[in-house]
Design an enzyme around this catalytic site. Sequence first.
Site, mmCIF file in Angstrom:
data_model
loop_
_atom_site.group_PDB
_atom_site.id
_atom_site.type_symbol
_atom_site.label_atom_id
_atom_site.label_comp_id
_atom_site.label_asym_id
_atom_site.label_seq_id
_atom_site.Cartn_x
_atom_site.Cartn_y
_atom_site.Cartn_z
ATOM 1 N N ASP A 12 6.451 -4.417 8.621
ATOM 2 C CA ASP A 12 6.401 -3.314 9.574
ATOM 3 C C ASP A 12 4.964 -2.831 9.715
ATOM 4 O O ASP A 12 4.143 -3.002 8.830
ATOM 5 C CB ASP A 12 7.496 -2.279 9.355
ATOM 6 C CG ASP A 12 7.289 -1.374 8.183
ATOM 7 O OD1 ASP A 12 6.133 -1.039 7.928
ATOM 8 O OD2 ASP A 12 8.293 -0.983 7.569
ATOM 9 N N SER A 248 -2.383 1.099 0.957
ATOM 10 C CA SER A 248 -1.507 -0.055 1.062
ATOM 11 C C SER A 248 -0.069 0.410 1.129
ATOM 12 O O SER A 248 0.271 1.479 0.627
ATOM 13 C CB SER A 248 -1.710 -0.980 -0.134
ATOM 14 O OG SER A 248 -1.145 -0.362 -1.262
ATOM 15 N N LYS A 249 0.769 -0.444 1.739
ATOM 16 C CA LYS A 249 2.166 -0.066 1.931
ATOM 17 C C LYS A 249 2.879 0.069 0.585
ATOM 18 O O LYS A 249 3.851 0.782 0.470
ATOM 19 C CB LYS A 249 2.871 -1.110 2.800
ATOM 20 C CG LYS A 249 2.421 -1.033 4.259
ATOM 21 C CD LYS A 249 3.403 -1.735 5.164
ATOM 22 C CE LYS A 249 2.730 -2.881 5.876
ATOM 23 N NZ LYS A 249 3.660 -3.776 6.547
ATOM 24 N N ARG A 250 2.380 -0.638 -0.430
ATOM 25 C CA ARG A 250 3.003 -0.579 -1.736
ATOM 26 C C ARG A 250 2.815 0.792 -2.384
ATOM 27 O O ARG A 250 3.685 1.312 -3.043
ATOM 28 C CB ARG A 250 2.398 -1.660 -2.635
ATOM 29 C CG ARG A 250 3.414 -2.499 -3.366
ATOM 30 C CD ARG A 250 2.814 -3.734 -4.038
ATOM 31 N NE ARG A 250 1.411 -3.979 -3.714
ATOM 32 C CZ ARG A 250 0.397 -3.632 -4.491
ATOM 33 N NH1 ARG A 250 0.591 -3.020 -5.638
ATOM 34 N NH2 ARG A 250 -0.846 -3.915 -4.123
ATOM 35 N N LYS A 251 1.616 1.359 -2.173
ATOM 36 C CA LYS A 251 1.277 2.578 -2.899
ATOM 37 C C LYS A 251 1.503 3.848 -2.105
ATOM 38 O O LYS A 251 1.610 4.924 -2.675
ATOM 39 C CB LYS A 251 -0.215 2.526 -3.269
ATOM 40 C CG LYS A 251 -0.509 1.727 -4.494
ATOM 41 C CD LYS A 251 -1.642 2.378 -5.257
ATOM 42 C CE LYS A 251 -2.699 1.397 -5.660
ATOM 43 N NZ LYS A 251 -4.049 1.807 -5.490
#
Length: 487
Positions: A12, A248-251
């Site tokens: 996304d 980042s999308k992870r964090k």
Amino acid sequence: MRVRVAPSPTGDPHVGTAYMSLFNLAFARQQGGQFILRVEDTDRARYVADSEAQIFDTLHWLGLDWDEGPDKGGPFAPYRQSERSESYRPHVERLLADGHAYHCWCTPERLSEMREQQQKAKLPTGYDRLCLGKTREERAQLPGFSESPVVRMLIPDAAPLTFVDVIRGEVKAPRPDDQVILKADGLPTYHLANVVDDHEMGITHVVRGEEWISSTPKHVLLYEWLGWEPPAFVHMPLLRNTDKSKISKRKNPAARLLWFREQGYLPEALVNFLALMGYSLPDGREIFTFEEMVETFDWGRVNTVGPVFDLDKLGWLNGHYIRELSLDDLGGRITAHLSRVGVLPAEPTQEQRDLVRAATPHVNERMNVLSEAEGMLAFLFTDDDAFTIEPESAAAVLKGNAGEALAAAITALEAVETWDTESIEKTLRAALVEGLGLKPKLAFGPVRVAATGRRVSPPLFESLELLGRDRTLRRLRAGLEAVRPGQ
Ligand code: GLU
């Protein structure tokens, strides 16, 4: 003057895609140039099917529209790299013929072993050129041979490692590896496709994130070998978390562009915020429109230091934009948001729309993001069977004199002739504050919690008017039942 944004549909959409689109578009509009959207989808392993549609959708939502693109067409169509795969081959052939590129048959296993050994020996990592200068037959004699070769650039010893960036001046980049330009599946890598397309699409300025700085010397070499004029390069600073790490999308949920819509940020506020992340108006004003950015746009005013993505600031800015909207506009946006999150059906009825509109002046000062309306207005749209009181609110408020207050409120409200804010307020004050001698907090708290399910709601008397007499009385009776069962 032609610029482009070149997202890869790998998940996304990232907030960086909007950030880059904004700066490209502002520059294009100011120069009277074209802004192109090109989809870089040659990495089939990371390809995600919905991603492209979500990129289009979120950029449209932000009003960052492109002049040419896969959905719009244009003089250089197609704008999706997967549909241009034929156009890269001849350039690869030419680079091979000129000795600027070579075939490599090494298997992925051999390459990772090689890397491991280099790391163990504390040597710089990079391709060891085992295949360079060998024919297929010669290479096939050695271990780690794969039937389908890739093509690599032959980086010369004297490769220039600096380039000029419009906002950074001379930039030094590390020495590149012998970069793969054509993969075993016959598709180009980002580096080759990007250069060929930028050239063929007449891109004059490549404006992208600073994470691409280390790739630029390879691109400059490709332009040189192919005999093409390179574009001007602008590397925008990366957006950073408050701890300065790359977003980042992870964090960080805010790395996802869809998150902002889910949370109920207004597109115009997000655009203003993203602009502030790299740009300032000459007069230092923080609240400005895209048009004002375009009028004053100048690369000299663009930051090179990684801007910190401060959600408190965005919340403040969004609150400002919310309060600038007309009540009709805000009411419409709240309705759309409530539909999106399921508080209202996908197609709300006129009655539901009117109810949101009527509630809007009572919530507009109390929210910074549209999602805050969910909690405040859900009580108006919850059926009586599904209606529940927040347990903490019940525990804190529905106790002590609450039963007395609710019983008196019910009797008094049953007799109200005109169900409007003023009569409701007069009646409840007379019955509870004057009649029972309760302090306003103890008088009205139980009524609020029983009717809206929460201790925090839009103003009480207005809320009861919006809820209507029947629903109000039903909920107060249910509240009373909860406090004094069986009475
Ligand atoms: N496809 C690259 C990306 O996803 C484009 C980088 C560039 O603009 O050159 O960011």
